[in-house]
Scaffold this motif. Sequence first.
Motif, PDB file in Angstrom:
ATOM      1  N   LEU A   1     -35.592  22.659  -0.082  1.00  0.00           N
ATOM      2  CA  LEU A   1     -36.553  22.933  -1.160  1.00  0.00           C
ATOM      3  C   LEU A   1     -37.885  22.188  -1.058  1.00  0.00           C
ATOM      4  N   SER A   2     -37.907  20.974  -0.603  1.00  0.00           N
ATOM      5  CA  SER A   2     -39.140  20.191  -0.546  1.00  0.00           C
ATOM      6  C   SER A   2     -39.894  20.435   0.767  1.00  0.00           C
ATOM      7  N   HIS A   3     -41.209  20.569   0.665  1.00  0.00           N
ATOM      8  CA  HIS A   3     -42.057  20.762   1.848  1.00  0.00           C
ATOM      9  C   HIS A   3     -41.925  19.583   2.817  1.00  0.00           C
ATOM     10  N   ASP A   4     -42.050  18.364   2.293  1.00  0.00           N
ATOM     11  CA  ASP A   4     -41.985  17.179   3.159  1.00  0.00           C
ATOM     12  C   ASP A   4     -40.633  17.066   3.845  1.00  0.00           C
ATOM     13  N   ASP A   5     -39.572  17.304   3.091  1.00  0.00           N
ATOM     14  CA  ASP A   5     -38.233  17.257   3.679  1.00  0.00           C
ATOM     15  C   ASP A   5     -38.068  18.350   4.732  1.00  0.00           C
ATOM     16  N   ALA A   6     -38.594  19.541   4.453  1.00  0.00           N
ATOM     17  CA  ALA A   6     -38.502  20.646   5.409  1.00  0.00           C
ATOM     18  C   ALA A   6     -39.240  20.301   6.698  1.00  0.00           C
ATOM     19  N   ASP A   7     -40.398  19.674   6.579  1.00  0.00           N
ATOM     20  CA  ASP A   7     -41.136  19.247   7.772  1.00  0.00           C
ATOM     21  C   ASP A   7     -40.324  18.260   8.594  1.00  0.00           C
ATOM     22  N   ASP A   8     -39.710  17.289   7.915  1.00  0.00           N
ATOM     23  CA  ASP A   8     -38.884  16.291   8.614  1.00  0.00           C
ATOM     24  C   ASP A   8     -37.704  16.949   9.317  1.00  0.00           C
ATOM     25  N   VAL A   9     -37.019  17.843   8.609  1.00  0.00           N
ATOM     26  CA  VAL A   9     -35.848  18.511   9.184  1.00  0.00           C
ATOM     27  C   VAL A   9     -36.271  19.417  10.339  1.00  0.00           C
ATOM     28  N   LEU A  10     -37.402  20.094  10.198  1.00  0.00           N
ATOM     29  CA  LEU A  10     -37.905  20.952  11.274  1.00  0.00           C
ATOM     30  C   LEU A  10     -38.189  20.117  12.524  1.00  0.00           C
ATOM     31  N   GLN A  11     -38.815  18.975  12.328  1.00  0.00           N
ATOM     32  CA  GLN A  11     -39.095  18.089  13.457  1.00  0.00           C
ATOM     33  C   GLN A  11     -37.785  17.640  14.114  1.00  0.00           C
ATOM     34  N   ASN A  12     -36.817  17.240  13.312  1.00  0.00           N
ATOM     35  CA  ASN A  12     -35.506  16.837  13.849  1.00  0.00           C
ATOM     36  C   ASN A  12     -34.838  17.992  14.595  1.00  0.00           C
ATOM     37  N   THR A  13     -35.008  19.204  14.076  1.00  0.00           N
ATOM     38  CA  THR A  13     -34.432  20.381  14.715  1.00  0.00           C
ATOM     39  C   THR A  13     -35.007  20.555  16.113  1.00  0.00           C
ATOM     40  N   PHE A  14     -36.331  20.486  16.224  1.00  0.00           N
ATOM     41  CA  PHE A  14     -36.959  20.679  17.530  1.00  0.00           C
ATOM     42  C   PHE A  14     -36.633  19.536  18.493  1.00  0.00           C
ATOM     43  N   ILE A  15     -36.494  18.332  17.972  1.00  0.00           N
ATOM     44  CA  ILE A  15     -36.082  17.205  18.825  1.00  0.00           C
ATOM     45  C   ILE A  15     -34.683  17.465  19.369  1.00  0.00           C
ATOM     46  N   LYS A  16     -33.791  17.914  18.496  1.00  0.00           N
ATOM     47  CA  LYS A  16     -32.413  18.203  18.918  1.00  0.00           C
ATOM     48  C   LYS A  16     -32.395  19.337  19.944  1.00  0.00           C
ATOM     49  N   VAL A  17     -33.202  20.367  19.720  1.00  0.00           N
ATOM     50  CA  VAL A  17     -33.287  21.483  20.670  1.00  0.00           C
ATOM     51  C   VAL A  17     -33.773  20.966  22.026  1.00  0.00           C
ATOM     52  N   PHE A  18     -34.815  20.164  22.011  1.00  0.00           N
ATOM     53  CA  PHE A  18     -35.374  19.621  23.251  1.00  0.00           C
ATOM     54  C   PHE A  18     -34.322  18.790  23.995  1.00  0.00           C
ATOM     55  N   ASN A  19     -33.607  17.952  23.260  1.00  0.00           N
ATOM     56  CA  ASN A  19     -32.614  17.066  23.877  1.00  0.00           C
ATOM     57  C   ASN A  19     -31.363  17.798  24.358  1.00  0.00           C
ATOM     58  N   HIS A  20     -31.093  18.985  23.797  1.00  0.00           N
ATOM     59  CA  HIS A  20     -29.838  19.671  24.119  1.00  0.00           C
ATOM     60  C   HIS A  20     -30.027  21.051  24.745  1.00  0.00           C
ATOM     61  N   ILE A  21     -31.226  21.372  25.181  1.00  0.00           N
ATOM     62  CA  ILE A  21     -31.464  22.709  25.745  1.00  0.00           C
ATOM     63  C   ILE A  21     -30.580  22.967  26.973  1.00  0.00           C
TER      64      ILE A  21
END
Length: 180
Positions: free
Chosen positions: A41-61
């Motif tokens: 629901l929160s923009h700031d939280d969504a940005d943080d989670v999105l960043q974590n998502t892309f970090i995880k994708v990068f680390n586990h591709i």
Amino acid sequence: MVGEETLVHQLKQKDSQARAFEVLINTYKERLYWHIRRIVLSHDDADDVLQNTFIKVFNHIDGFKGQSKLYSWLYRIATNEALTFLNAKSKRMGIANKELQEKMIGTLEADVYFEGDQIQIKLQRAIATLPERQKLVFNMRYYDALKYNEIAEILETSVGGLKASYHLAVKKLEEYLKED
């Protein structure tokens, strides 16, 4: 736009990884942001989670085997990251997830990034009352317009179960909105 197989191949090669990752982010960031945003629901939280998502994708591709579509794998990671984030946040605050949802909805009206009106806030309140699985299925089907087979791939479940979850979610939302 390069094909999915080509993009995955480029993501796994050191010499093309940086450029391919930029393409991946530019292709999926908006869809994933809104998917995550509807969960946290929160923009700031969504940005943080999105960043974590892309970090995880990068680390586990390298672990991506291509048994599902790339975007299904990305949605699965984003969903798991968002749910993990909410669980951690509720623990940090010492409250149950339901209570956290109510607090987050209460802050939506003050959120400068929330563009919805009172009807949207009522809908978000109603969605917050749903069990986690129904909430995810409803959001993916209603907002993301994903097909049942795509949602099944993301959530690793059966299409029949998803249809039942979506149907129940819609009924509960209708009842909630009628009462309100």
